[in-house]
Scaffold this motif. Structure first.
Motif, PDB file in Angstrom:
ATOM      1  N   HIS A  46      26.339  34.893  46.479  1.00  0.00           N
ATOM      2  CA  HIS A  46      27.299  34.467  45.473  1.00  0.00           C
ATOM      3  C   HIS A  46      28.670  35.023  45.855  1.00  0.00           C
ATOM      4  O   HIS A  46      28.774  36.075  46.488  1.00  0.00           O
ATOM      5  CB  HIS A  46      26.907  34.990  44.101  1.00  0.00           C
ATOM      6  N   ILE A  76      32.706  35.707  44.210  1.00  0.00           N
ATOM      7  CA  ILE A  76      33.684  35.647  43.125  1.00  0.00           C
ATOM      8  C   ILE A  76      34.994  36.267  43.605  1.00  0.00           C
ATOM      9  O   ILE A  76      35.028  36.982  44.612  1.00  0.00           O
ATOM     10  CB  ILE A  76      33.207  36.411  41.866  1.00  0.00           C
ATOM     11  N   VAL A 109      36.786  41.948  36.792  1.00  0.00           N
ATOM     12  CA  VAL A 109      37.163  40.573  36.447  1.00  0.00           C
ATOM     13  C   VAL A 109      37.770  40.594  35.047  1.00  0.00           C
ATOM     14  O   VAL A 109      37.651  41.577  34.312  1.00  0.00           O
ATOM     15  CB  VAL A 109      35.955  39.620  36.503  1.00  0.00           C
ATOM     16  N   ASP A 133      38.461  35.657  38.787  1.00  0.00           N
ATOM     17  CA  ASP A 133      37.423  35.160  37.877  1.00  0.00           C
ATOM     18  C   ASP A 133      37.359  35.964  36.580  1.00  0.00           C
ATOM     19  O   ASP A 133      37.831  37.109  36.504  1.00  0.00           O
ATOM     20  CB  ASP A 133      36.064  35.203  38.575  1.00  0.00           C
ATOM     21  N   ARG A 134      36.730  35.343  35.572  1.00  0.00           N
ATOM     22  CA  ARG A 134      36.517  35.981  34.277  1.00  0.00           C
ATOM     23  C   ARG A 134      35.048  36.390  34.156  1.00  0.00           C
ATOM     24  O   ARG A 134      34.176  35.894  34.870  1.00  0.00           O
ATOM     25  CB  ARG A 134      36.898  35.024  33.143  1.00  0.00           C
ATOM     26  N   GLU A 183      32.997  35.585  31.987  1.00  0.00           N
ATOM     27  CA  GLU A 183      32.147  34.454  31.615  1.00  0.00           C
ATOM     28  C   GLU A 183      31.556  33.769  32.845  1.00  0.00           C
ATOM     29  O   GLU A 183      30.448  33.225  32.791  1.00  0.00           O
ATOM     30  CB  GLU A 183      32.944  33.440  30.784  1.00  0.00           C
ATOM     31  N   THR A 184      32.289  33.799  33.977  1.00  0.00           N
ATOM     32  CA  THR A 184      31.777  33.201  35.212  1.00  0.00           C
ATOM     33  C   THR A 184      30.527  33.926  35.671  1.00  0.00           C
ATOM     34  O   THR A 184      29.529  33.305  36.067  1.00  0.00           O
ATOM     35  CB  THR A 184      32.849  33.264  36.307  1.00  0.00           C
ATOM     36  N   LEU A 185      30.549  35.254  35.590  1.00  0.00           N
ATOM     37  CA  LEU A 185      29.388  36.034  36.000  1.00  0.00           C
ATOM     38  C   LEU A 185      28.240  35.874  35.014  1.00  0.00           C
ATOM     39  O   LEU A 185      27.071  35.786  35.411  1.00  0.00           O
ATOM     40  CB  LEU A 185      29.761  37.512  36.150  1.00  0.00           C
ATOM     41  N   GLU A 186      28.562  35.832  33.715  1.00  0.00           N
ATOM     42  CA  GLU A 186      27.508  35.665  32.720  1.00  0.00           C
ATOM     43  C   GLU A 186      26.784  34.334  32.897  1.00  0.00           C
ATOM     44  O   GLU A 186      25.566  34.244  32.692  1.00  0.00           O
ATOM     45  CB  GLU A 186      28.099  35.772  31.320  1.00  0.00           C
ATOM     46  N   ALA A 187      27.533  33.301  33.321  1.00  0.00           N
ATOM     47  CA  ALA A 187      26.902  31.998  33.548  1.00  0.00           C
ATOM     48  C   ALA A 187      25.939  32.053  34.731  1.00  0.00           C
ATOM     49  O   ALA A 187      24.951  31.308  34.766  1.00  0.00           O
ATOM     50  CB  ALA A 187      27.977  30.937  33.793  1.00  0.00           C
ATOM     51  N   MET A 188      26.211  32.939  35.695  1.00  0.00           N
ATOM     52  CA  MET A 188      25.323  33.081  36.857  1.00  0.00           C
ATOM     53  C   MET A 188      23.980  33.696  36.488  1.00  0.00           C
ATOM     54  O   MET A 188      23.001  33.552  37.222  1.00  0.00           O
ATOM     55  CB  MET A 188      25.982  33.958  37.930  1.00  0.00           C
TER      56      MET A 188
END
Length: 554
Positions: free
Chosen positions: A423, A425, A450, A543-544, A546-551
């Motif tokens: 991944h 980011i 982030v 990145d924010r 939320e991008t990591l949480e979506a992963m």
């Protein structure tokens, strides 16, 4: 002691693996017993000095030098032994030339072995006064046991193998039955004695490793020739029990038994298992979870923890009962190397797996199981499975030829690993810390974050640390940027200016992501490293959270 000090100095200053091997091989060839044996024990971490501890060395230092001044020196150098060696104010500095009362390495080891914890520091103090800076450094490395010279125990064993013209696997299989100063070992390697007979029960058997699967090899992977398994994200271990002695080894041959007594207590077999150490607990009946084979919800299985859970058990000599209760370990087995007195390694993998299924069926299911095969008909099936594994603690696929023997090392062709793509980011540099050894003058360990919070007033939350992935030239650029943009200092750590309109964006690659209650961001990365420096990108475009949480996908 002088030759040992010279060896350490040269190993520290030699970056190449082959160069380090030549240095050690020459040392073993030219230095007599028992000096070379004690040097080998020190380098491989097998020499334990009980009469001197690091806190005692700090006390010796502060008795001769202002405590604050030494703290600044230690902070700058980053290594206790090196800092003391450089600043030690010996009363004999002006008299040292021509002195011949420097003790040998064997004399030092013998004296410290006899000494109490009161006598040990006094001996060290006396020797520090008699040695030059290089000798002091070697002495302090010896007594602290923290070498940090860029030499692993396995590299030292490889140097032994080259010195004696042997295969390194022979030395690895003998190693845990040998003791410093290794007189019998050196006699055999020098051609002056017979091969030692390992006295250790449950010896380590060198592991077989895999090659990364690359595109030119895709065509050779068929269901007729290869078995597929999931690649579990734990640590590779070998569990072996013989003559009532149970041991757990890392894949490099280090005995890590002391950290995992809960697994050893359930090793009621005679043989040697190869597998993946995971944190896991039995599932509660009715608890929804995904089975390892991806068959959907099950009622009677185990719940596998993340690598972050496993880290609570790693790098410990002993472990508390509370940690064992919270993070019980489990062995997901891959292979059976020894069944009773029978060595199975020459057999084909297909036969070893049949034997493994029968062997593990008799063991405690809460502590052992067999890593299941992944059925496939075509390579495209594997590609789809790799892209969407059924469990969060899977990092790819293992592919093994049905007819492959268990061969130590990394042979080309029998076994492949096909890991998921990393991944990536964009994060913002927040903190930096000095490195160790040759990086001690540079800020080389980076904490990055982030954005979180409202878009018009975002804040950075840390999500990981990285200390590799950049070139030496990029390290110099990063170091200069950090020094020019420092806004706060906390001991060896600097806080770096990081705002939406001013900050350094780092492209970070990582293998996986999991939820973590120990981190403010709520997530933890697996194997993060610097992928690129984005000097061109403004910090507000990073990145924010939320991008990591979506992963995370849950």
């Amino acid at each position: 002691m002088k030759r040992f000090a010279e060896l350490l100095d040269r190993l520290v200053l030699t970056p190449s693996r082959n160069g380090k091997l030549r240095l050690m091989e020459d040392y073993f060839r030219s230095v007599p017993d028992p000096e070379r044996g004690y040097a080998l024990a020190a380098i491989t971490g097998e020499l334990e000095i009980r009469s001197v501890k690091p806190a005692m060395l700090r006390a010796l230092m502060t008795a001769r030098m202002d405590e604050v001044l030494f703290a600044y020196s230690y902070d700058y150098v980053g290594d206790l032994a090196e800092a003391i060696a450089l600043v030690w104010p010996s009363p004999h500095d002006g008299e040292r030339q021509g002195r011949n009362d420097v003790p040998t390495l064997a004399e030092i080891v013998a004296a410290l072995d006899r000494a109490t914890r009161v006598e040990g520091p006094k001996l060290v103090e006396e020797w520090l006064d008699r040695l030059d800076s290089s000798g002091r450094y070697a002495l302090l490395k010896l007594v602290t046991g923290s070498m940090r010279i860029g030499v692993s125990a396995r590299l030292a064993k490889q140097a032994l193998a080259e010195f004696g013209g042997k295969d390194v696997t022979e030395i690895e299989e003998l190693w845990h039955g040998l003791h410093p100063p290794y007189g019998d070992l050196f006699a055999w390697l020098s051609g002056d004695g017979e091969k030692p007979v390992s006295a250790a029960a449950s010896p380590f058997r060198p592991v077989m490793l895999s090659q990364p699967l690359e595109e030119p090899d895709y065509g050779r992977i068929t269901a007729e020739d290869y078995a597929a398994e999931w690649k579990w994200d734990g640590i590779r271990v070998q569990a072996t029990r013989e003559r009532g002695v149970a041991r757990l080894y890392s894949r490099s041959g280090d005995d890590i038994s002391g950290a995992f007594p809960d697994l050893l207590d359930h090793m009621d077999f005679d043989g040697a298992l190869d597998g993946e150490l995971l944190v896991a607990r039995p599932a509660v009946r009715g608890e929804p979870l995904v089975a390892p084979h991806g068959a959907g919800p099950v009622e009677d299985d185990i719940v596998v923890g993340t690598f972050s859970d496993l880290q609570q058990r790693l790098n410990r000599k002993t472990v508390s009962a509370a940690v064992i209760r919270q993070h019980p370990v489990f062995l997901r087995t891959y292979d059976l190397l020894q069944d009773g007195a029978e060595d199975l390694r020459p057999l084909p993998f297909a036969e070893r797996r049949r034997r493994l299924d029968r062997f593990v069926a008799a063991l405690d299911r809460s502590r052992f199981d067999v890593s299941p095969f992944v059925p496939f008909a075509s390579f495209e099936d594997l590609r789809r499975l790799r892209a969407a594994p059924p469990h969060a603690v899977i990092e790819g696929l293992m592919l093994k030829r049905w007819d492959s023997a268990y061969v130590p090392g990394r042979p080309k062709g029998p076994w492949f690993k096909w890991k998921q793509d990393p991944h990536v980011i964009d994060a913002v540099l927040m903190y930096a810390q000095r490195g160790h050894g040759k990086r001690s003058s540079f800020y080389s360990d980076y904490t990055f974050g982030v954005w979180s919070g409202p878009a018009d007033d975002p804040v950075l939350v840390p999500v990981g640390k990285a200390y590799f992935g950049f070139t030496d030239e990029e390290l110099k650029q990063l170091d200069k940027y950090i020094r020019d943009n420092t806004i706060g200092r906390f001991g060896p750590v600097r806080s770096v200016r990081a705002e939406p309109d001013h900050g350094l964006v780092i492209e970070v690659a990582f293998e996986g992501l999991q939820r973590s209650g120990r981190h403010k961001s709520g997530v933890a990365m697996r194997f993060p490293r610097v992928s690129r420096l984005r000097w061109d990108k403004p910090a507000f475009e990073a990145d924010r959270i939320e991008t990591l949480e979506a992963m995370l996908g849950d």
